[in-house]
Design a protein around this motif. Structure first.
Motif, PDB file in Angstrom:
ATOM      1  N   MET A   1     -52.311 -39.287 -56.936  1.00 51.27           N
ATOM      2  CA  MET A   1     -52.540 -40.025 -58.222  1.00 51.27           C
ATOM      3  C   MET A   1     -51.392 -41.011 -57.637  1.00 51.27           C
ATOM      4  SD  MET A   1     -50.301 -39.285 -61.334  1.00 51.27           S
ATOM      5  CE  MET A   1     -51.545 -38.771 -62.437  1.00 51.27           C
TER       6      MET A   1
ATOM      7  N   PHE B   1     -59.361 -35.633 -59.651  1.00 50.20           N
ATOM      8  CA  PHE B   1     -57.994 -36.329 -58.952  1.00 50.20           C
ATOM      9  C   PHE B   1     -59.108 -35.386 -57.294  1.00 50.20           C
ATOM     10  CE2 PHE B   1     -55.869 -36.691 -62.948  1.00 50.20           C
ATOM     11  CZ  PHE B   1     -55.755 -36.963 -62.623  1.00 50.20           C
ATOM     12  N   ILE B   2     -59.638 -34.494 -58.195  1.00 45.37           N
ATOM     13  CA  ILE B   2     -59.487 -33.731 -56.149  1.00 45.37           C
ATOM     14  C   ILE B   2     -61.082 -33.405 -56.552  1.00 45.37           C
ATOM     15  CG2 ILE B   2     -59.902 -32.143 -54.786  1.00 45.37           C
ATOM     16  CD1 ILE B   2     -56.973 -31.269 -56.445  1.00 45.37           C
ATOM     17  N   ARG B   3     -61.808 -34.586 -56.207  1.00 39.77           N
ATOM     18  CA  ARG B   3     -63.802 -35.030 -55.381  1.00 39.77           C
ATOM     19  C   ARG B   3     -64.581 -33.808 -55.314  1.00 39.77           C
ATOM     20  NH1 ARG B   3     -61.142 -39.061 -58.368  1.00 39.77           N
ATOM     21  NH2 ARG B   3     -60.695 -39.888 -56.610  1.00 39.77           N
TER      22      ARG B   3
ATOM     23  N   THR C   1     -54.091 -31.659 -49.063  1.00 34.34           N
ATOM     24  CA  THR C   1     -53.884 -32.423 -49.311  1.00 34.34           C
ATOM     25  C   THR C   1     -53.972 -33.589 -47.234  1.00 34.34           C
ATOM     26  OG1 THR C   1     -52.117 -32.524 -51.009  1.00 34.34           O
ATOM     27  CG2 THR C   1     -51.889 -34.363 -49.830  1.00 34.34           C
TER      28      THR C   1
ATOM     29  N   GLU D   1     -60.754 -40.972 -50.735  1.00 28.56           N
ATOM     30  CA  GLU D   1     -60.277 -40.020 -50.565  1.00 28.56           C
ATOM     31  C   GLU D   1     -60.610 -40.358 -48.994  1.00 28.56           C
ATOM     32  OE1 GLU D   1     -62.928 -36.734 -51.983  1.00 28.56           O
ATOM     33  OE2 GLU D   1     -61.588 -36.624 -54.329  1.00 28.56           O
TER      34      GLU D   1
ATOM     35  N   THR E   1     -51.934 -31.840 -55.060  1.00 24.71           N
ATOM     36  CA  THR E   1     -52.801 -31.901 -54.443  1.00 24.71           C
ATOM     37  C   THR E   1     -52.950 -33.700 -55.505  1.00 24.71           C
ATOM     38  OG1 THR E   1     -53.783 -30.666 -52.833  1.00 24.71           O
ATOM     39  CG2 THR E   1     -55.065 -32.982 -53.227  1.00 24.71           C
ATOM     40  N   ALA E   2     -53.255 -33.202 -56.585  1.00 20.22           N
ATOM     41  CA  ALA E   2     -53.981 -33.895 -57.447  1.00 20.22           C
ATOM     42  C   ALA E   2     -52.781 -35.030 -57.559  1.00 20.22           C
ATOM     43  CB  ALA E   2     -54.135 -33.503 -59.176  1.00 20.22           C
TER      44      ALA E   2
ATOM     45  N   PHE F   1     -55.488 -30.324 -67.633  1.00 17.90           N
ATOM     46  CA  PHE F   1     -55.769 -30.690 -66.628  1.00 17.90           C
ATOM     47  C   PHE F   1     -56.709 -30.586 -66.036  1.00 17.90           C
ATOM     48  CE2 PHE F   1     -54.850 -29.277 -61.928  1.00 17.90           C
ATOM     49  CZ  PHE F   1     -54.875 -30.077 -61.914  1.00 17.90           C
TER      50      PHE F   1
ATOM     51  N   ALA G   1     -58.577 -30.768 -62.787  1.00 18.91           N
ATOM     52  CA  ALA G   1     -58.245 -30.811 -61.336  1.00 18.91           C
ATOM     53  C   ALA G   1     -59.339 -31.691 -60.446  1.00 18.91           C
ATOM     54  CB  ALA G   1     -58.400 -29.896 -59.769  1.00 18.91           C
TER      55      ALA G   1
ATOM     56  N   GLN H   1     -53.599 -27.202 -56.189  1.00 24.23           N
ATOM     57  CA  GLN H   1     -54.509 -28.322 -57.544  1.00 24.23           C
ATOM     58  C   GLN H   1     -53.158 -28.987 -57.667  1.00 24.23           C
ATOM     59  OE1 GLN H   1     -56.699 -26.559 -60.271  1.00 24.23           O
ATOM     60  NE2 GLN H   1     -58.170 -25.712 -58.595  1.00 24.23           N
TER      61      GLN H   1
END
Length: 296
Positions: A72, A49-51, A160, A84, A67-68, A44, A46, A64
């Motif tokens: 998705m 997905f969380i840039r 989020t 985002e 929110t990931a 995993f 993070a 994480q």
């Protein structure tokens, strides 16, 4: 004047489990859940997905994962990758008409960094003011200044909503078992009653941060509920439609973390389309203890 009830559809799903990414990976993992030695989500990352590196600094693993899964699910619903904060507008949805509901287990403050500090000053603790002074000195050096923010359960919803610029209704549930299904129920009624065009239900639990002393799997899930009119307007793919009577759906019985029973509802959505009843999802959530049993 009573508003006409809106049609509610599901346009995105997201999931993480020890089986990997997605609902199908979770389904494949289920038969081996009691014999699997690794309870963590494999590989995993993070940041995929969380840039937003600054946001990641204040997110512990449960946040994480939640929110990931949300990212998705939103990407599955049509949000452009790496959009985002501007993703809702790119989907044609006003940020003030998009909200979320989060289920998060109570988070233990006994984290790894605190244990390291306590081990360092163990010899001095209990010996009067000097012991506490040493704890303060070592703690100031070793504990992250944002540590407290990483222990607030409602921060999962905050992370989020800020990441995706969701400015509509928001809910956080820490009611343990049943909390995951509560997120779906509240999101359903919020959309059905016309208070939002899109709502995101999310949940996560990780044994690293849980008060639960038993070894349980690391799981997160998210589902995007949207008004039928909004989904049709933007040409979204509809996974299923959720229907309900006038009654509010009761929560699942107590006794487990919120993420597994939300995952049970996600699987029911994936299996039983194109139409699924809210009460049927609640039954799936209530059956979750038989699907995900903590290791004694």
């Amino acid at each position: 004047m009573r508003r006409e009830r809106q049609r509610v559809v599901v346009t995105g799903l997201g999931a993480f489990s020890p089986g990997g990414l997605g609902v199908e990976a979770y389904r494949r993992w289920l038969p081996a859940r009691h014999t699997a030695s690794d309870l963590r989500v494999p590989e995993f990352d993070a940041a995929v997905f969380i840039r937003n590196p600054r946001r990641l600094r204040t997110m512990h693993r449960s946040f994480q994962l939640a929110t990931a899964a949300a990212v998705m699910a939103m990407e599955a619903a049509g949000m452009p990758k790496e959009a985002e904060a501007g993703g809702l507008e790119a989907m044609g949805i006003a940020p003030e008409r998009a909200g979320l509901a989060t289920a998060m287990a109570d988070i233990s403050p006994v984290t790894a960094d605190l244990l390291r500090v306590l081990a360092t000053v163990a010899g001095e603790m209990g010996r009067g003011p000097n012991g506490y002074a040493q704890f303060a000195e070592v703690g100031a050096r070793e504990l992250h200044p944002f540590r407290r923010l990483a222990l607030l359960a409602n921060m999962a919803a905050g992370h989020t909503s800020l990441l995706l610029n969701m400015q509509g209704p928001g809910f956080s549930f820490t009611s343990g078992a049943g909390a995951g299904m509560q997120t779906v129920t509240e999101c359903f009624w919020t959309v059905a009653e016309g208070r939002a065009d899109l709502m995101l239900a999310q949940s996560a639990s990780s044994p690293e941060q849980s008060y639960n002393s038993t070894q349980q799997p690391e799981i997160s899930g998210a589902v995007v509920l949207e008004s039928g009119a909004s989904a049709e307007r933007r040409g979204a793919t509809v996974i299923a439609e959720i229907v309900a009577g006038e009654e509010r759906t009761p929560a699942a019985p107590a006794g487990m973390e919120p993420a597994p029973e939300l995952m049970a509802a996600l699987m029911r959505l994936a299996e039983n389309g194109p139409v699924v009843a809210l009460t049927e999802l609640a039954r799936a959530a209530a059956e979750a203890p038989a699907m995900i049993e903590v290791h004694k």
